[in-house]
Design an enzyme around this catalytic site. Structure first.
Site, PDB file in Angstrom:
ATOM      1  N   HIS A  47       1.292   4.993  -2.707  1.00 36.72           N
ATOM      2  CA  HIS A  47       1.588   6.422  -2.493  1.00 36.72           C
ATOM      3  C   HIS A  47       2.746   6.970  -3.309  1.00 36.72           C
ATOM      4  O   HIS A  47       2.722   8.136  -3.701  1.00 36.72           O
ATOM      5  CB  HIS A  47       1.920   6.672  -1.011  1.00 36.72           C
ATOM      6  CG  HIS A  47       0.732   6.640  -0.107  1.00 36.72           C
ATOM      7  ND1 HIS A  47      -0.157   7.690  -0.004  1.00 36.72           N
ATOM      8  CD2 HIS A  47       0.273   5.687   0.744  1.00 36.72           C
ATOM      9  CE1 HIS A  47      -1.104   7.386   0.878  1.00 36.72           C
ATOM     10  NE2 HIS A  47      -0.875   6.171   1.347  1.00 36.72           N
ATOM     11  N   GLU A  70      -5.851   9.377   0.037  1.00 35.06           N
ATOM     12  CA  GLU A  70      -6.201   7.955   0.121  1.00 35.06           C
ATOM     13  C   GLU A  70      -7.298   7.534  -0.860  1.00 35.06           C
ATOM     14  O   GLU A  70      -7.206   6.470  -1.465  1.00 35.06           O
ATOM     15  CB  GLU A  70      -6.618   7.581   1.551  1.00 35.06           C
ATOM     16  CG  GLU A  70      -5.510   7.713   2.583  1.00 35.06           C
ATOM     17  CD  GLU A  70      -4.370   6.689   2.440  1.00 35.06           C
ATOM     18  OE1 GLU A  70      -4.467   5.756   1.615  1.00 35.06           O
ATOM     19  OE2 GLU A  70      -3.361   6.859   3.162  1.00 35.06           O
ATOM     20  N   HIS A 130       0.834  -1.207   0.000  1.00 30.43           N
ATOM     21  CA  HIS A 130       0.000   0.000   0.000  1.00 30.43           C
ATOM     22  C   HIS A 130       0.869   1.258   0.000  1.00 30.43           C
ATOM     23  O   HIS A 130       0.649   2.181  -0.790  1.00 30.43           O
ATOM     24  CB  HIS A 130      -0.944   0.014   1.210  1.00 30.43           C
ATOM     25  CG  HIS A 130      -1.574   1.364   1.415  1.00 30.43           C
ATOM     26  ND1 HIS A 130      -2.626   1.812   0.650  1.00 30.43           N
ATOM     27  CD2 HIS A 130      -1.245   2.385   2.242  1.00 30.43           C
ATOM     28  CE1 HIS A 130      -2.930   3.057   1.017  1.00 30.43           C
ATOM     29  NE2 HIS A 130      -2.103   3.434   1.986  1.00 30.43           N
ATOM     30  N   SER A 183      -4.219   0.514  -4.414  1.00 30.86           N
ATOM     31  CA  SER A 183      -3.639  -0.707  -3.854  1.00 30.86           C
ATOM     32  C   SER A 183      -4.704  -1.747  -3.528  1.00 30.86           C
ATOM     33  O   SER A 183      -4.398  -2.773  -2.928  1.00 30.86           O
ATOM     34  CB  SER A 183      -2.791  -0.384  -2.616  1.00 30.86           C
ATOM     35  OG  SER A 183      -3.588   0.128  -1.565  1.00 30.86           O
TER      36      SER A 183
HETATM   37  C1  LIG Z   1      -4.154  11.974  10.219  1.00 26.43           C
HETATM   38  C2  LIG Z   1      -3.047  11.136  10.760  1.00 26.43           C
HETATM   39  O1  LIG Z   1      -1.899  11.886  10.828  1.00 26.43           O
HETATM   40  C3  LIG Z   1      -2.823   9.871   9.951  1.00 26.43           C
HETATM   41  O2  LIG Z   1      -3.860   8.954  10.235  1.00 26.43           O
HETATM   42  C4  LIG Z   1      -1.465   9.234  10.125  1.00 26.43           C
HETATM   43  C5  LIG Z   1      -1.109   8.674  11.475  1.00 26.43           C
HETATM   44  N1  LIG Z   1       0.094   7.878  11.425  1.00 26.43           N
HETATM   45  C6  LIG Z   1       0.491   7.246  10.317  1.00 26.43           C
HETATM   46  N2  LIG Z   1       1.575   6.440  10.335  1.00 26.43           N
HETATM   47  C7  LIG Z   1       1.948   5.795   9.247  1.00 26.43           C
HETATM   48  N3  LIG Z   1       3.010   4.984   9.289  1.00 26.43           N
HETATM   49  N4  LIG Z   1       1.261   5.910   8.073  1.00 26.43           N
HETATM   50  C8  LIG Z   1       0.165   6.712   7.982  1.00 26.43           C
HETATM   51  O3  LIG Z   1      -0.448   6.829   6.921  1.00 26.43           O
HETATM   52  C9  LIG Z   1      -0.249   7.420   9.126  1.00 26.43           C
HETATM   53  N5  LIG Z   1      -1.318   8.251   9.087  1.00 26.43           N
HETATM   54 FE   LIG Z   2      -2.058   5.317   2.885  1.00 22.90          FE
END
Ligand SMILES: C[C@H](O)[C@H](O)[C@H]1CNc2nc(N)[nH]c(=O)c2N1
Ligand SMILES: [Fe+2]
Ligand SMILES: N[C@@H](Cc1ccccc1)C(=O)O
Length: 299
Positions: free
Chosen positions: A133, A174, A128, A193
């Protein structure tokens, strides 16, 4: 935590939560899972994903076989837009996530899903994160948007509007769609994905498809455990960057005073609707889960 990965468990993350990829430690089966997922997505993404996505895959040579080695893709990505990919063990705290993005580092999970979980997993894996991304990060306007989002996240946190900003990420990065001359196309990583959601988001009669509006998006809930019931459609990546370049202070104040929020299936007067969904898929899914719950009680 979803998938157990010994190469993650043996490492102590740095203060920014990063770990080493240790690419030589992926197993033959793990590389084969990547190849299976890659081949499946490529065949269904033709004429569904934006050209920029396909172009990005080629620029980074992501289809050369097996899980990509960061030491191969980072020099290319860095030369194109100044971004790089770093490995993290699992989801990282919001402030850490924003700090990486604000500095043009995209955090990716190291682990890959198991063959028994090709279609569904609870947390982002390397397929993913990298397949979904990273191709878009080769496009300068999108690369700038992602960095701006990281900086914006830090501001939203201090203003107590993280939830609203996270909805913007969800409905663009997303699950975003874009209207192009050739038709509606996908750019959201959560869709590209996913083998199920790729045809669903464009061709199913079930979900709503509505023209993107920043404040509307920030007032709209989302669901994380099934296909989306609403998608928002941008006109162009330039439009997306333009509207998000504005200072959100006034918008955040409005969102704090006027607590109007929209459900997943709401259509409002101001919406420019591309498709008013019948929500048949979501209703069938709800009926299935009621049925499963009933069966669970009597068994
Ligand atoms: C909005 C928020 O920052 C988001 O959900 C973040 C939190 N931490 C994350 N951490 C990882 N590794 N990947 C992510 O996409 C996210 N998204
Ligand atoms: Fe993502
Ligand atoms: N312009 C936003 C920051 C931002 C940019 C791009 C995406 C998301 C947020 C702000 O003032 O906070």
């Amino acid at each position: 935590m979803g998938v157990h990965d010994p190469v993650i468990d043996e490492q102590t993350p740095a203060s920014d939560f990063t770990i080493e990829q240790r690419w030589d430690r992926y197993t033959t089966e793990e590389h084969a899972v990547w190849d299976t997922l890659y081949a499946r997505q490529i065949s269904i993404l033709k004429n569904r994903a934006v050209d920029e996505f396909h172009h990005g895959l080629g620029l980074l040579d992501l289809g050369s076989g097996g899980i990509p080695d960061l030491s191969d893709i980072n020099p290319k990505l860095k030369a194109l837009t100044g971004w790089e990919v770093v490995m993290v063990p699992h989801l990282v705290p919001d402030d850490v996530f924003f700090d990486h993005l604000a500095n043009r580092r995209f955090p990716s999970g190291r682990f890959i899903r198991k063959r028994s979980q090709l279609d569904y997993l609870e947390e982002p894996d390397i397929f993913h994160d990298i397949f979904g991304h990273v191709p878009m990060l080769t496009l300068p306007v999108f690369a700038d948007y992602m960095q701006a989002y990281g900086k914006g996240g830090q501001r939203a946190q201090t203003m107590g509007r993280l939830k609203e900003l996270a909805r913007l990420y969800w409905y663009t990065v997303e699950f975003g769609l874009i209207q192009q001359a050739e038709g509606l196309r996908i750019y959201g990583a959560g869709i590209v994905s996913s083998a199920g959601e790729t045809p669903f988001c464009l061709e199913s009669d079930s979900p709503n498809r509505i023209r993107f509006d920043l404040e509307r998006v920030m007032r709209t809930d989302y669901k994380i455990d099934d296909f989306q019931q609403v998608y928002f459609v941008i006109d162009s990546f330039d439009q997306l960057l333009d509207v998000t370049q504005q200072d959100f202070t006034a918008l955040y104040e409005r969102l704090g005073t006027d607590m109007t929020r929209f459900g997943l299936t709401d259509i409002i007067d101001a919406d420019e609707v591309y498709h008013h969904g019948d929500q048949a898929y979501a209703q069938a899914a709800a009926a299935r889960s009621r049925h499963d719950a009933d069966a669970g009680e009597t068994e």
